[in-house]
Design a protein around this motif. Structure first.
Motif, PDB file in Angstrom:
ATOM      1  N   LEU A   1      15.522   4.679  -5.595  1.00 59.26           N
ATOM      2  CA  LEU A   1      15.304   4.194  -4.234  1.00 59.26           C
ATOM      3  C   LEU A   1      14.029   3.362  -4.142  1.00 59.26           C
ATOM      4  O   LEU A   1      13.993   2.329  -3.464  1.00 59.26           O
ATOM      5  N   LEU A   2      12.976   3.807  -4.825  1.00 61.02           N
ATOM      6  CA  LEU A   2      11.727   3.057  -4.800  1.00 61.02           C
ATOM      7  C   LEU A   2      11.902   1.687  -5.445  1.00 61.02           C
ATOM      8  O   LEU A   2      11.366   0.677  -4.957  1.00 61.02           O
ATOM      9  N   ALA A   3      12.658   1.627  -6.539  1.00 59.97           N
ATOM     10  CA  ALA A   3      12.909   0.345  -7.196  1.00 59.97           C
ATOM     11  C   ALA A   3      13.673  -0.598  -6.260  1.00 59.97           C
ATOM     12  O   ALA A   3      13.368  -1.805  -6.179  1.00 59.97           O
ATOM     13  N   GLN A   4      14.646  -0.064  -5.529  1.00 61.84           N
ATOM     14  CA  GLN A   4      15.395  -0.887  -4.580  1.00 61.84           C
ATOM     15  C   GLN A   4      14.487  -1.361  -3.448  1.00 61.84           C
ATOM     16  O   GLN A   4      14.582  -2.514  -3.003  1.00 61.84           O
TER      17      GLN A   4
ATOM     18  N   ALA B   1       0.832  -1.204   0.000  1.00 57.29           N
ATOM     19  CA  ALA B   1       0.000   0.000   0.000  1.00 57.29           C
ATOM     20  C   ALA B   1       0.867   1.254   0.000  1.00 57.29           C
ATOM     21  O   ALA B   1       0.569   2.244  -0.677  1.00 57.29           O
ATOM     22  N   LEU B   2       1.963   1.208   0.750  1.00 56.55           N
ATOM     23  CA  LEU B   2       2.873   2.346   0.792  1.00 56.55           C
ATOM     24  C   LEU B   2       3.522   2.588  -0.565  1.00 56.55           C
ATOM     25  O   LEU B   2       3.680   3.737  -0.996  1.00 56.55           O
ATOM     26  N   ILE B   3       3.892   1.515  -1.243  1.00 57.41           N
ATOM     27  CA  ILE B   3       4.510   1.643  -2.569  1.00 57.41           C
ATOM     28  C   ILE B   3       3.572   2.380  -3.523  1.00 57.41           C
ATOM     29  O   ILE B   3       3.999   3.257  -4.293  1.00 57.41           O
ATOM     30  N   LEU B   4       2.282   2.048  -3.478  1.00 53.70           N
ATOM     31  CA  LEU B   4       1.319   2.730  -4.349  1.00 53.70           C
ATOM     32  C   LEU B   4       1.271   4.221  -4.058  1.00 53.70           C
ATOM     33  O   LEU B   4       1.217   5.055  -4.976  1.00 53.70           O
ATOM     34  N   ARG B   5       1.293   4.586  -2.760  1.00 58.59           N
ATOM     35  CA  ARG B   5       1.252   6.007  -2.410  1.00 58.59           C
ATOM     36  C   ARG B   5       2.525   6.723  -2.848  1.00 58.59           C
ATOM     37  O   ARG B   5       2.482   7.859  -3.338  1.00 58.59           O
ATOM     38  N   LEU B   6       3.671   6.047  -2.660  1.00 56.29           N
ATOM     39  CA  LEU B   6       4.930   6.662  -3.073  1.00 56.29           C
ATOM     40  C   LEU B   6       4.992   6.823  -4.589  1.00 56.29           C
ATOM     41  O   LEU B   6       5.469   7.852  -5.090  1.00 56.29           O
TER      42      LEU B   6
END
Length: 435
Positions: free
Chosen positions: A232-235, A207-212
């Motif tokens: 950073l998000l990909a990592q 859920a956090l990934i979607l918001r980011l």
């Protein structure tokens, strides 16, 4: 995610060392766990560790008003936590006492057996009974399953009534079988529990990934350089995906394979520890992302201990940390959380319609001090504060270390830099500060 690593699960193995009680068989055993009380498998690598990792939960997302550390510190002052702590300490004392008694009985048994390998004297019989009884007491102090506790206590009665080496040998085998069954159930139950916890972390992370992703997309559309954030998000996603794969491997061993097989347990534990490590690594990446995001966001200011933040506008201001604040507000709602218990609040130059302090329902353990329809000047200072001010118009200054989040319509200046308030803030912000 403890602050302090991610605790996976504890499991201990106890088997009796009663070599030579009967010629018909040998009860070979290892009792290192009885001597060591318990051994623990941790998510940050290796046995005999307890890694709470400071596992900063990935739900410390970009819009969270209070970080998990403040919540934890706040909750620790509650009476329920104090009661839990006392119960835990009492249980530890009981377990340690049982372990010490077991160790003494075992040493005595080993000494007597070295002199009388046949264990056929009255002294040897009594030493064996004492050893078996202390083993049962130590086992039950580490169990919470009533069925196995009752079975062990029934066997304890038989040991007390035994008069021959044969009877004691039979009891020894029964005790070992009961303990092995209890241990297997405990291990499988612990595996399921940790599987559920890791799964909850992964769901929160998704859920956090979607918001980011949404926030980064908006920033990119506004022409901002988000290349580092994207990397950073990909990592972060890769680490969480690795954690999920390890969790699935462990799940297959615990829930779908032969969950009580010792080799399976070792393999499953290895996967769980790897999942914990991946989660810990992912949260280190997440912290770097949040720092980077703070540099991009409007209305977010990191107070570094030097300089004065000055702001004016209408909307909501939330300031947290070791800070000193002077504010002037009109028709406002002011909520103050004093996490350290050392706050100084001066409202002599302000009028307000209601305060839970004057209403008599405010105590030292209050979660928040509330002032409604406040107009005027207020001075606030403390070492661990979170202050929320919502007003149709406000002017404020703040000094110290911490963070400030300004949302609505307004401007601010800090250490030579100026900016505007964030256009909006999460609607639940006020609710969170009061709950």
């Amino acid at each position: 995610m403890e602050k302090k690593g991610y605790r996976l699960f504890s499991c201990f193995v106890v088997v009796l060392m009663l070599v030579g009680i009967l010629p018909v068989g040998v009860l070979a055993a290892s009792d290192h766990a009885m001597q060591g009380h318990t051994s623990s498998a941790s998510g940050s690598g290796g046995s005999d560790q307890a890694d709470d990792t400071s596992q900063d939960d990935p739900d410390d997302d970009t819009t969270k008003l209070f970080d998990r550390e403040r919540d934890r510190d706040r909750d620790m002052v509650n009476a329920t936590d104090d009661a839990t702590r006392k119960r835990t300490e009492a249980q530890k004392e009981k377990m340690n006492a049982a372990a010490d008694k077991y160790t003494a009985a075992k040493n005595n048994f080993v000494n007597i057996r070295s002199k009388n390998p046949m264990l056929d004297s009255e002294e040897a019989i009594n030493a064996t009974k004492e050893y078996l009884i202390s083993s049962i007491d130590h086992m039950t102090s580490n169990l919470d399953n009533k069925q196995y506790i009752d079975e062990l206590n029934e066997e304890k009665d038989k040991v007390n009534a035994a008069t021959t080496r044969n009877e004691l040998a039979d009891s020894a085998k029964n005790i070992r079988n009961i303990w092995n069954d209890a241990r297997k159930d405990r291990v499988v139950s612990s595996g399921k529990n940790i599987d559920n916890k890791i799964n909850a972390v992964i769901k929160t992370s998704n859920a956090l990934i979607l918001r980011l992703e949404g926030e980064i997309t908006t920033m990119k559309e506004n022409g901002e350089d988000v290349e580092e954030l994207e990397q950073l998000l990909a990592q972060y996603k890769e680490r969480m995906n690795d954690a999920n794969k390890s969790r699935e491997q462990a799940r297959n061993l615990y829930l779908e394979g032969n969950g009580t097989n010792a080799q399976n347990m070792r393999e499953a534990n290895t996967y769980l520890k790897q999942a914990g490590k991946d989660i810990k690594d992912s949260n280190a990446i997440l912290r770097n992302m949040l720092k980077e995001l703070h540099q991009h966001r409007q209305g977010v200011i990191v107070l570094a201990g030097s300089g004065t933040l000055s702001a004016e506008g209408n909307g909501t201001a939330v300031i947290s940390g070791d800070v000193e604040i002077d504010l002037t507000a009109t028709d406002s709602k002011l909520v103050i959380k004093d996490l350290a218990g050392d706050a100084h609040i001066n409202t002599d130059d302000a009028d307000y319609e209601f305060s839970n302090i004057e209403a008599g329902n405010s105590t030292d353990n209050n979660r928040a001090f509330v002032f409604l329809n406040l107009t005027g000047d207020v001075h606030i200072e403390g070492s661990r504060l979170t202050v929320m001010l919502r007003s149709s118009y406000m002017e404020l200054t703040a000094e110290g270390t911490g963070t400030a989040v300004l949302s609505g319509n307004g401007t601010y200046e800090y250490t030579g830099n100026s900016g505007v308030w964030a256009p909006r803030y999460r609607d639940s912000a006020e609710n969170e500060i009061e709950t």
